[in-house]
Design an enzyme around this catalytic site. Sequence first.
Site, short mmCIF file in Angstrom:
data_model
loop_
_atom_site.label_atom_id
_atom_site.label_comp_id
_atom_site.label_asym_id
_atom_site.label_seq_id
_atom_site.Cartn_x
_atom_site.Cartn_y
_atom_site.Cartn_z
N GLY A 271 0.78 -1.22 0.00
CA GLY A 271 0.00 0.00 0.00
C GLY A 271 0.82 1.28 0.00
CD GLN A 272 6.27 0.86 1.09
OE1 GLN A 272 6.95 1.14 0.11
NE2 GLN A 272 6.66 0.04 2.04
CB THR A 273 2.77 6.90 -1.82
OG1 THR A 273 2.63 7.04 -0.41
CG2 THR A 273 1.90 7.91 -2.53
CB ILE B 224 3.55 -0.08 -4.08
CG1 ILE B 224 5.03 -0.13 -3.69
CG2 ILE B 224 3.16 -1.43 -4.64
CD1 ILE B 224 5.37 -1.30 -2.82
NE ARG B 225 -1.30 4.29 -1.29
CZ ARG B 225 -1.21 5.47 -0.70
NH1 ARG B 225 -1.73 6.55 -1.26
NH2 ARG B 225 -0.58 5.59 0.46
#
Lengths: 184, 775, 209
Positions: free
Chosen positions: A71-73, A75-76
């Site tokens: 969910g890291q920015t 990776i979204r």
Amino acid sequence: MGQLFSSMFDKLFNINKDFRILILGLDGAGKTSILYRLQIGDIITTKPTIGFNVETINYKNIKLNVWDLGGQTSIRPYWRCYYTNTQGIIFVIDSTDTERLNIASTELRTMLQEEELKDACLLVLCNKQDLQTAQSIDKINEALQLYDLKDRNWSILGCSAKTGDGITEGLDWLIDVVKENNVE
Amino acid sequence: MSAKTYKRFNDSEDSMAVFQDCLTTFNESPVNPNKCRKLLSKLYRLIINSVSYEPIFKPQEATSLFFSISKLFQHQDNDSLRQMVYLVIKELSSMSDDILMATASIMKDIQSQDSIIKPNAIRSLVRVLDSSTALTAERLLKSSIISSNNDISSAALVSAYHLLEISEPTSKRLINETVETIDSKKSNGKLPIKLPASDLNSEEFEKLQYYSAHNTHMSQYHSLALASSLKKNDEMGLLKLIKQCDPTTVDNPFARMEILRLCHRLVLKNSSKIDIILPYLDWSLNGSSTNNFIVLEGCKIIFNLKLRDMYPAAIDRLSYLINDRAISSKFAAVRLVSDYCHLLTPELANSIAADIEVLVNNENKSVSSYAISTLLKIGNSDNIESLVNGLKGSGMSDDFKIILIDSLAGLINRFPKVIVDFLLDGLKSHEGSNLLKNKIVDCLSILFENDSMNNTLDETFKINILESLCDFIEDCEYTDVLARVIYLLGEYGSKISIDSSVFVRHIYNRINLENSIIRAAAVTALAKFPNITEPLLKNIAKNDLDDEVRDRAVICVSTLNHQNDNLIPSVDPNNLIHSDRYLRILELRMNKYSEKNDFSNFDIPAEYEIDIKEIEADQDMKANLESNHLDEFTNEADESSQSADDGNINPSDSILEAKIRHKYTDLTESVLNEVTKSKKLTDSTSEFLISCQRFIFELNDNTEEILAFKIENTMDFPVQNIKILDDDNIIENIEPQEKVELLVKADNVVLENDKYWSLSFEVDDFEEIFEFNAL
Amino acid sequence: MESNNPLSLYTISSFVILNDKGRRVFNKYYTNPFIKYQHYEKSKETSNTQASEDLSLNKKKQVEYEKSVFKKIKEQHISHNKDIELLVLDTKTIIYQKVNDLYFVMQSNSSSQNTNEILLQAVFEGIIKSLDLLLDGSVDFATIIDNYDLLALVVDEAIDDGIVLQFDESCIVNRITLMTEDEGQINLNNIAEKGFKSAWGFAKNRFSL
């Protein structure tokens, strides 16, 4: 032995297909914990997921391919690569993270607009309900404005990956809807 | 051939078809592992065999492929598919974006129990990381290195080694585990743990354990190399590593080779450490479980370090290698002998020559060429002739011919006839690279030069050679070779006592037919036959189109008129070794001359040795200019920046000293006691910038002080007849912005109680005085 | 990435298989993986990247190398020769072998002086013997194409981007998984048993000498 029976059951109920479920949400929401709670029935120590975790879970004689995407920015943006052929989405919210609730909401909205996900049902799990500072389901529901959703099977429940509460209930609902949608 | 096989053989798959196939197949659920693995290998083959200059899949497509392949991670318990997945992921990782998405999946595999796939996962992990995420792998790499499974340990070590390229700190943190691995004996992975043992009877199962692969302990090699790379600047650390390597524990042959090479390197840096290498050399040659490549390394080192006592043992082992079946052993051994045969005593050389002779007839051209070349170097007159004759028409490649000719160069004076034959053949042949033909001319030059000193060859022989060279120049494609041969014809043809008109004729033909470089060379050559060629040269001097050619002709004609041989300096282009220094001086002087933009007569003064030092120091100073941001002048004038403090002599000081000694010959016997730092004597706005250094000489208790002044004219007109009162030394002219040096005896200048010194100069014949601070 | 450091692990420059017309059947040109990736990044930014000298980054040079090495092999090779042979090209040592209708060619990374040819041959032999074991002795074009996955895995387990991982054929073969015989659904028991038994089968044949 177990596999022998499961294949018999598959034939009986005519369900040969695997169902694909995505677990999405902001970083730290508890997605990986929920995934492994489902798989091994216990809480594990997790690290931030760089990429994805995928497990095959046999739940009530249904085979689920469950994908837990980081969910890291950064990776979204890649969530889209996994939308194809998805029957259900579990969106996990950290009930104590009031500051980022609106970000979570935005991400959810964006995701729901994708063409590839138009037939997927949505389960929103408000995780970490065991903590004092957790917001109530109603409050979160308001913030997410789920009642606005049209043409979508959705449900919102509270849960705690730590204690295990609410997880199976949520999954039960999900499975029922998915089965309904996919029995042909 | 059936239609099916024909199609397979001529399989030119459309890459897009494969692409689509991959995307669909890999997204299926459930997946068919065999189908996927087959498709993955098809994809792999497509990617690596593509010959187009662009990669076969653009970044976007490659990334899509990468992602769809990463979805195959969902299929657990399928090592055969997973192995293929890793293979293709590694390949795609250098042509796709966002490869970090596979990180979590790979890490999970590394942490799993399955040991077949772990090494593949570790090696793939390193290819999806970058310098910022490298540290996340540290923990996994650490635990993998200390695994008792050799494959896992090696995979981690090798990955850490690759990581040195982008993130040395990450690899550095693994040093302890790495060092531990050097002398540990790890076994290779066993067969799958999920093996249903009940399906086998116990006898089969036991046999299986026994056959379960040899344990090669490759992790020793990888860890030693990684450790020595991490400690490359730490000599003590490297010594400790070596001490850790006991031949009984470190048994991997590659690791043993690394030990030898490491010792070698340490000894090269510090020859006192020779003791550490001796025991290893011993077991490399004699150890019972030693391996051919270790023997080779040991021998290499023995010869490289010139350890004479061990030569016989080394030669003995090399003899075994030469007789070994493997071609690489033969080749490596004979090559080693060839490189170092000059160190061998005649007995040793002859003993190995016997083995090498056998190789002369080996089918492998590389080996036989080296064999021949080595035998030539060892130089037995019995076989030289047959060897050289055997070389003709052997179809050897140029590389080897060149090696051979190098060996022949040393022998040509002893066996001229045989070798010259061979050389002239090579020269005449239409094949042959520029380098090869140049080497042949080298040999011939050596021959002629030696003859001109020692008069060993008979005339007919020389004439024959020269005549062959005449034929050669009719048809040669390399300008530089042609020019050199023309030189040879001129220089040595002119010394032949018979009628040399034939040479002149051949050379002159070149004048008419070739390019300007050849014509210029021909002119110089023709000038060696003055009686015949004077009118020719005059003609050329008038009519040739090229400046250089005409210039040369003019010089030659004018020196002919002077009838004085000594005026044409015979700077032999084939023998630059002697004139190298001269050329260097010439070059430096000419550079300085052209910088000045002054077209007064160019000359090399008698004191050119001092000159060259000054010019070199000048260049050094200029090179430091950018980093110091200081003008050479102010650098010296600034007391704090002089480098004389560290005990080393400032180079410009030694130049000045040389100049002083040259000028004041009475100081020859004196010793330079002290040199002060240069001190500014004027402020920066004065008409002259003056600084001064004192050189104090001593002889038998008498001191003599010389002042070295540096004077710069800051005005915008030149000044003449500058001198420091009351010394007699005059500088005739200083241009604006020019800096000059003036050496003055201190006695002449320093007057008692004088706070000021004076400098007198003239402008337009008017005398002026300039006062400045005394020292 | 040429290395003149004698202690470097990067000992192999390339491993190539050519058919009898000199066309590539398999090829691997080795360099540090990060250098490859950096080259890729650069090529995305400017469409006109300067061609690298490094063989592993420059397709044109690869093709040229394959042409010239094939030419040299043909020139010096005697047709009936089935042994491992050696030649030197552009100062680098090359080990090759004609196996049926294929030419296997391995190139060392450092110049001749730093290379240990005997070591090079050891790795080379390891790869060929492994293929021999896995393909039941028929190492030729048709079999290779049909079992490309095995070929790719063998070379991958022997050499990791220029670093020798393993040279002993029994170790290499031990690391290679085989495909299952069943098409279709995975059956745990099947795969372990069949995969293992195939390995056991040829191990029995080959190692019990």
